[in-house]
Design an enzyme around this catalytic site. Structure first.
Site, PDB file in Angstrom:
ATOM      1  CB  SER A  23      -0.242  -0.253   0.723  1.00  0.00           C
ATOM      2  OG  SER A  23      -2.124  -0.495   1.161  1.00  0.00           O
ATOM      3  NE  ARG A  27      -2.317   4.924  -0.004  1.00  0.00           N
ATOM      4  CZ  ARG A  27      -2.861   4.013   0.081  1.00  0.00           C
ATOM      5  NH1 ARG A  27      -2.420   2.531  -0.805  1.00  0.00           N
ATOM      6  NH2 ARG A  27      -4.850   3.499  -0.245  1.00  0.00           N
ATOM      7  CB  SER A 170     -13.536   2.089  -0.144  1.00  0.00           C
ATOM      8  OG  SER A 170     -12.408   1.546  -0.615  1.00  0.00           O
ATOM      9  CD  GLN A 172      -8.343  -0.159  -3.621  1.00  0.00           C
ATOM     10  OE1 GLN A 172      -9.131  -0.608  -4.065  1.00  0.00           O
ATOM     11  NE2 GLN A 172      -6.772  -0.393  -3.578  1.00  0.00           N
ATOM     12  CG  ASP A 318      -5.605  -6.260   2.839  1.00  0.00           C
ATOM     13  OD1 ASP A 318      -6.416  -6.781   1.772  1.00  0.00           O
ATOM     14  OD2 ASP A 318      -4.784  -5.323   1.854  1.00  0.00           O
ATOM     15  CE  LYS A 345     -11.277  -5.882  -0.110  1.00  0.00           C
ATOM     16  NZ  LYS A 345     -10.178  -4.411  -0.295  1.00  0.00           N
ATOM     17  NE  ARG A 349      -8.676 -11.554  -1.286  1.00  0.00           N
ATOM     18  CZ  ARG A 349      -7.397 -10.718  -1.257  1.00  0.00           C
ATOM     19  NH1 ARG A 349      -7.808 -10.423  -0.104  1.00  0.00           N
ATOM     20  NH2 ARG A 349      -6.864 -10.530  -2.380  1.00  0.00           N
TER      21      ARG A 349
HETATM   22  C1  S3P Z   1      -5.946  -0.109   0.156  1.00  0.00           C
HETATM   23  C2  S3P Z   1      -7.043  -1.106   0.550  1.00  0.00           C
HETATM   24  C3  S3P Z   1      -7.902  -1.872   0.772  1.00  0.00           C
HETATM   25  C4  S3P Z   1      -7.294  -3.465   0.862  1.00  0.00           C
HETATM   26  C5  S3P Z   1      -5.948  -3.719  -0.868  1.00  0.00           C
HETATM   27  C6  S3P Z   1      -5.369  -1.746  -0.122  1.00  0.00           C
HETATM   28  C7  S3P Z   1      -4.889   0.326  -0.486  1.00  0.00           C
HETATM   29  O1  S3P Z   1      -8.927  -2.399  -0.562  1.00  0.00           O
HETATM   30  O2  S3P Z   1      -8.421  -4.096   0.659  1.00  0.00           O
HETATM   31  O3  S3P Z   1      -5.748  -4.811  -0.672  1.00  0.00           O
HETATM   32  O4  S3P Z   1      -4.114   0.370  -0.462  1.00  0.00           O
HETATM   33  O5  S3P Z   1      -5.381   1.560  -0.352  1.00  0.00           O
HETATM   34  P1  S3P Z   1     -10.407  -1.649  -0.524  1.00  0.00           P
HETATM   35  O6  S3P Z   1      -9.977   0.454  -0.171  1.00  0.00           O
HETATM   36  O7  S3P Z   1     -11.299  -1.887  -1.185  1.00  0.00           O
HETATM   37  O8  S3P Z   1     -10.925  -1.783   1.013  1.00  0.00           O
END
Ligand code: S3P
Length: 434
Positions: A23, A27, A170, A172, A318, A345, A349
């Site tokens: 993650s 970024r 989320s 993301q 995760d 995902k 899962r």
């Molecule tokens: C992540 C956010 C999570 C996670 C993914 C990585 C990130 O997803 O499951 O593996 O790096 O921001 P979601 O934002 O869909 O929950």
């Protein structure tokens, strides 16, 4: 496609160094691309997902140099500045990486050129409406298959700031909106009813953006001047959890994970394991590029198991595959609820966990929003042929569950572990005792 045989083991022991956090790597790469000057990022993740982000950035005209010193992945990024990305001649391929696609959609929405973002067959089935909807409110123009799926055709537009409340927890989606906010004049805010990982906020501050957190609302000011920097990425806690899981399954085990990320918005899994009776210790806690990191040690113990539900789910998202696969090794079993997100995902899962746990002889109840796995009273797991359906975390969770089973297991298409941890099986082989 490589099948991998995993034989039962007696214990696991040693000191493990993991690749940089996936993650955080995404970024840092994206913000370094938008900064002015040369950023040096050490311990950048070797995960295929993070290479997808670098590949997309290169196609957008960003200089990326992949170097390695002492076997450690280092990436040098020549930032283009917030106005310096260039139109890509071909479509941008995010591979299997949801983070690449969702974060870059936020960045590309505010450019002065058009882009097409696509991904592999798994990513093209994952919901993108959740980022398109807030970005459209900002003025973005995004075409998607059935208004929800990649390929995404993103027409660069002038963006306005918004105040947005996340309908799904989320990181993301939060990050896509905050990154788009960099290209809007004024303050863009995201409110999260349920806290998610805050790596974007931390990284934005590190690169010089003006980010404020008031309660559950985070705001970023548009049009910042981002400055290149040097950063070290902590090891990936989500990868570490598989080795911690192995130590908990196998008697006489003792493992130390070096330099692992311990950001409080990511480390709920450690609290869960401790609460289940895991003898976990954290030493050498320190700060690095705005993130916490340290060394984590774990010894074998009998776990109680328990129920995971509610707001905790977003913070464990995760790690749920490993926690589920620990279920048959616990006293009371493991129940996961409120986790329908797991169905969208890299694979469904919930279904893939239920199917493969049953192949190993576990007693599993499947629910729309989770599953319930019977503990030790359900009987010892037996080796089986595991089909992770191309999902890296499924392959790793079952490789660990297989270590404590009776008889060998085969993990089909095991190379999918490279999505987050290419060296997973090598490290496992180097630490297990048979
Ligand atoms: C992540 C956010 C999570 C996670 C993914 C990585 C990130 O997803 O499951 O593996 O790096 O921001 P979601 O934002 O869909 O929950």
């Amino acid at each position: 496609m490589a099948d991998k045989t995993v034989d039962p083991a007696r214990s696991i022991s040693g000191v493990v160094e993991l690749p940089g956090d996936k993650s955080i790597s995404h970024r840092y790469a994206i913000l370094a691309a938008l900064a002015r000057g040369r950023s040096e990022i050490s311990h950048y993740s070797e995960a295929a997902d993070c290479q997808s982000t670098l590949d997309c950035l290169e196609r957008l005209g960003v200089g990326v140099e992949r170097t390695g010193r002492n076997g450690d992945a280092e990436v040098v990024i020549a930032g283009a500045g917030t106005d310096g990305l260039r139109v890509a001649r071909r479509s941008l391929d995010a591979g299997n990486s949801g983070t690449t696609m969702r974060l870059l959609t936020g960045v590309l929405a505010g450019q002065h050129f058009n882009s097409i973002l696509t991904g592999d067959s798994s990513l093209r089935r994952r919901p993108m409406r959740r980022v398109i909807e807030p970005l459209e409110r900002m003025g973005a123009r995004i075409q998607a298959r059935e208004a929800n799926f990649a390929p995404l055709e993103i027409r660069g537009s002038a963006l306005q700031p918004i105040q947005y409340t996340l309908p799904v927890p989320s990181a993301q989606v939060k990050s896509a909106v905050l990154l788009a906010g960099l290209f809007a004049e004024g303050d863009t805010s995201v409110e999260e009813p349920v806290r998610t990982r805050d790596h974007t906020e931390v990284a934005l501050r590190e690169f010089g953006a003006d980010v404020r957190q008031v309660g559950s609302i985070v705001s970023v000011s548009g049009r910042p001047r981002l400055e290149a920097r040097r950063a070290m990425i902590p090891g990936d806690l989500s990868s570490a959890v598989f080795f911690l899981g192995a130590a908990l399954i196998l008697p006489d085990s003792s493992i130390v994970i070096h330099n692992v990320g311990l950001n409080p918005t990511r480390s709920a899994v450690l609290d869960v394991l401790s609460g289940w009776g895991a003898p976990l210790r954290i030493v050498a806690l320190r700060g690095e590029s705005g993130e916490l990191m340290g060394d984590v040690s774990m010894r074998h113990a009998d776990l109680s198991g328990g129920t995971l539900s509610g707001e905790l789910i977003a913070q464990l998202i995760d790690e749920l595959p490993m926690l589920a696969a620990l279920g048959p090794y616990t006293e009371n079993g493991v129940e996961i609820r409120d986790a329908a997100e797991l169905r969208v995902k890299e694979s469904d899962r919930i279904a893939v966990l239920a199917d493969n746990l049953r192949r190993m002889g576990a007693q599993v109840e499947e629910h729309p929003d989770g599953l319930r796995i019977k503990g030790r009273a359900g009987g010892r797991l037996r080796g089986a042929e595991i089909d992770p359906r191309g999902d890296h975390r499924m392959a790793m969770a079952f490789a660990i569950a297989a270590l404590g089973a009776q008889g060998g297991s085969i993990i089909r298409d095991s190379e999918c572990v490279g999505i987050s941890h290419p060296g997973f099986f090598e490290i496992l082989e180097g630490t297990v005792v048979r």
